[in-house]
Scaffold this motif. Structure first.
Motif, mmCIF file in Angstrom:
data_model
loop_
_atom_site.group_PDB
_atom_site.id
_atom_site.type_symbol
_atom_site.label_atom_id
_atom_site.label_comp_id
_atom_site.label_asym_id
_atom_site.label_seq_id
_atom_site.Cartn_x
_atom_site.Cartn_y
_atom_site.Cartn_z
ATOM 1 N N ILE A 109 0.666 -1.127 -0.016
ATOM 2 C CA ILE A 109 -0.116 0.006 0.105
ATOM 3 C C ILE A 109 0.981 1.135 0.076
ATOM 4 C CG2 ILE A 109 -1.554 1.248 1.461
ATOM 5 C CD1 ILE A 109 -3.001 -1.221 2.108
ATOM 6 N N ALA A 110 1.717 1.128 0.917
ATOM 7 C CA ALA A 110 2.886 2.443 0.939
ATOM 8 C C ALA A 110 3.645 2.587 -0.551
ATOM 9 C CB ALA A 110 3.804 2.205 1.997
ATOM 10 N N ALA A 111 3.907 1.409 -0.867
ATOM 11 C CA ALA A 111 4.542 1.509 -2.470
ATOM 12 C C ALA A 111 3.607 2.160 -3.419
ATOM 13 C CB ALA A 111 5.123 0.256 -2.865
ATOM 14 N N MET A 112 2.395 2.065 -3.122
ATOM 15 C CA MET A 112 1.398 2.431 -4.451
ATOM 16 C C MET A 112 1.036 3.682 -4.187
ATOM 17 S SD MET A 112 -1.169 -0.849 -5.073
ATOM 18 C CE MET A 112 -2.178 -0.570 -3.899
ATOM 19 N N ALA A 113 0.999 4.207 -2.767
ATOM 20 C CA ALA A 113 0.651 5.705 -2.582
ATOM 21 C C ALA A 113 1.819 6.483 -2.444
ATOM 22 C CB ALA A 113 0.133 5.485 -1.066
ATOM 23 N N ALA A 114 3.118 5.910 -2.263
ATOM 24 C CA ALA A 114 4.186 6.870 -2.218
ATOM 25 C C ALA A 114 4.513 7.898 -3.740
ATOM 26 C CB ALA A 114 5.565 6.046 -2.154
ATOM 27 N N SER A 115 4.193 7.298 -4.669
ATOM 28 C CA SER A 115 4.397 8.269 -5.968
ATOM 29 C C SER A 115 3.369 9.390 -5.859
ATOM 30 C CB SER A 115 4.545 7.397 -7.226
ATOM 31 O OG SER A 115 3.342 6.618 -7.402
ATOM 32 N N SER A 116 2.242 8.959 -5.708
ATOM 33 C CA SER A 116 1.061 9.852 -5.537
ATOM 34 C C SER A 116 1.273 11.059 -4.607
ATOM 35 C CB SER A 116 -0.107 9.270 -5.431
ATOM 36 O OG SER A 116 -0.531 8.534 -6.502
ATOM 37 N N LEU A 117 1.845 10.652 -3.488
ATOM 38 C CA LEU A 117 1.988 11.441 -2.148
ATOM 39 C C LEU A 117 3.195 12.456 -2.671
ATOM 40 C CD1 LEU A 117 1.237 8.913 0.540
ATOM 41 C CD2 LEU A 117 -0.080 10.949 0.032
ATOM 42 N N ARG A 118 4.034 12.075 -3.123
ATOM 43 C CA ARG A 118 5.489 12.694 -3.453
ATOM 44 C C ARG A 118 5.210 13.624 -4.351
ATOM 45 N NH1 ARG A 118 9.127 12.821 -7.603
ATOM 46 N NH2 ARG A 118 10.993 13.568 -7.035
ATOM 47 N N ALA A 119 4.451 13.376 -5.418
ATOM 48 C CA ALA A 119 3.811 14.267 -6.425
ATOM 49 C C ALA A 119 3.144 15.477 -5.980
ATOM 50 C CB ALA A 119 3.147 13.480 -7.643
ATOM 51 N N GLU A 120 2.103 14.992 -5.256
ATOM 52 C CA GLU A 120 1.312 15.995 -4.306
ATOM 53 C C GLU A 120 2.002 16.952 -3.520
ATOM 54 O OE1 GLU A 120 -2.335 17.725 -3.648
ATOM 55 O OE2 GLU A 120 -1.997 16.330 -5.291
ATOM 56 N N ALA A 121 2.992 16.587 -2.815
ATOM 57 C CA ALA A 121 3.874 17.128 -2.019
ATOM 58 C C ALA A 121 4.776 18.007 -2.635
ATOM 59 C CB ALA A 121 4.853 16.513 -1.057
ATOM 60 N N LEU A 122 5.397 17.791 -3.938
ATOM 61 C CA LEU A 122 6.065 18.618 -4.742
ATOM 62 C C LEU A 122 5.173 19.683 -5.358
ATOM 63 C CD1 LEU A 122 8.309 16.036 -6.601
ATOM 64 C CD2 LEU A 122 8.924 17.583 -4.480
ATOM 65 N N ARG A 123 4.169 19.480 -5.803
ATOM 66 C CA ARG A 123 3.084 20.468 -6.242
ATOM 67 C C ARG A 123 2.797 21.438 -5.299
ATOM 68 N NH1 ARG A 123 -1.755 21.716 -5.816
ATOM 69 N NH2 ARG A 123 -2.566 19.815 -4.852
ATOM 70 N N ALA A 124 2.330 20.917 -4.004
ATOM 71 C CA ALA A 124 1.707 21.770 -3.050
ATOM 72 C C ALA A 124 2.754 22.807 -2.330
ATOM 73 C CB ALA A 124 0.913 21.046 -2.073
ATOM 74 N N GLN A 125 4.017 22.006 -2.328
ATOM 75 C CA GLN A 125 5.058 22.654 -1.645
ATOM 76 C C GLN A 125 4.817 22.833 -0.061
ATOM 77 O OE1 GLN A 125 8.410 23.536 -2.633
ATOM 78 N NE2 GLN A 125 7.884 22.128 -4.188
#
Length: 155
Positions: A109-125
């Motif tokens: 679950i963490a592996a599947m969510a990590a890329s989305s969470l990373r992209a969201e954090a980079l977008r939101a800063q």
């Protein structure tokens, strides 16, 4: 006689899955450290996982002014999560999950969510990121650890 035979067959059919059940997380797997992303070459031994920390500016793998900060370890019902954020010029340029639960299902679950969470954090800063469906606790722990890294970074 038929009823007794029928009851025995049903009882065996019900017990069969229990006999074949093997838990994924054994005692040895629970005591072993969770796999984590490789540390940058300039990083030293990991700090106490309960507190946020920062490392010296890194020259390998990023801009010369990059600063790597580990967020606090956040415990959930499924296990601990921790992120490592890289900052450059006051912006988040990378976020990696460095600690995750040791059981197979939570790691998947963490592996599947990590890329989305990373992209969201980079977008939101920031740590104000959307929750990934099906990974609510992972998302919340990721955001808490990221917020601790942002707070520890300072200015």
């Amino acid at each position: 006689m038929r009823k007794v035979l029928f009851i025995i067959v049903l009882a065996l059919a019900g017990l069969f899955p229990l006999l074949r059940y093997h838990p994924a997380a054994t005692e040895a797997a629970q005591s072993a450290p969770a796999p984590s992303a490789p540390a940058p070459p300039s990083a030293t031994a990991p700090p106490d996982p309960g507190t946020p920390s920062s490392s010296a500016p890194s020259s390998a793998g990023g801009p010369p002014s990059a600063r790597i900060v580990d967020g606090s370890k956040v415990d959930t019902d499924f296990g601990p999560y921790q992120v490592r954020a890289t900052f450059s010029a006051g912006r988040i340029i990378d976020v990696q999950m460095i600690t995750e639960p040791s059981d197979r299902r939570s790691r998947r679950i963490a592996a599947m969510a990590a890329s989305s969470l990373r992209a969201e954090a980079l977008r939101a800063q920031s740590a104000h990121i959307d929750t990934v469906s099906g990974a609510t606790q992972t998302s919340e722990a990721y955001a808490q650890s990221l917020q601790a890294a942002i707070d520890a970074k300072g200015n």
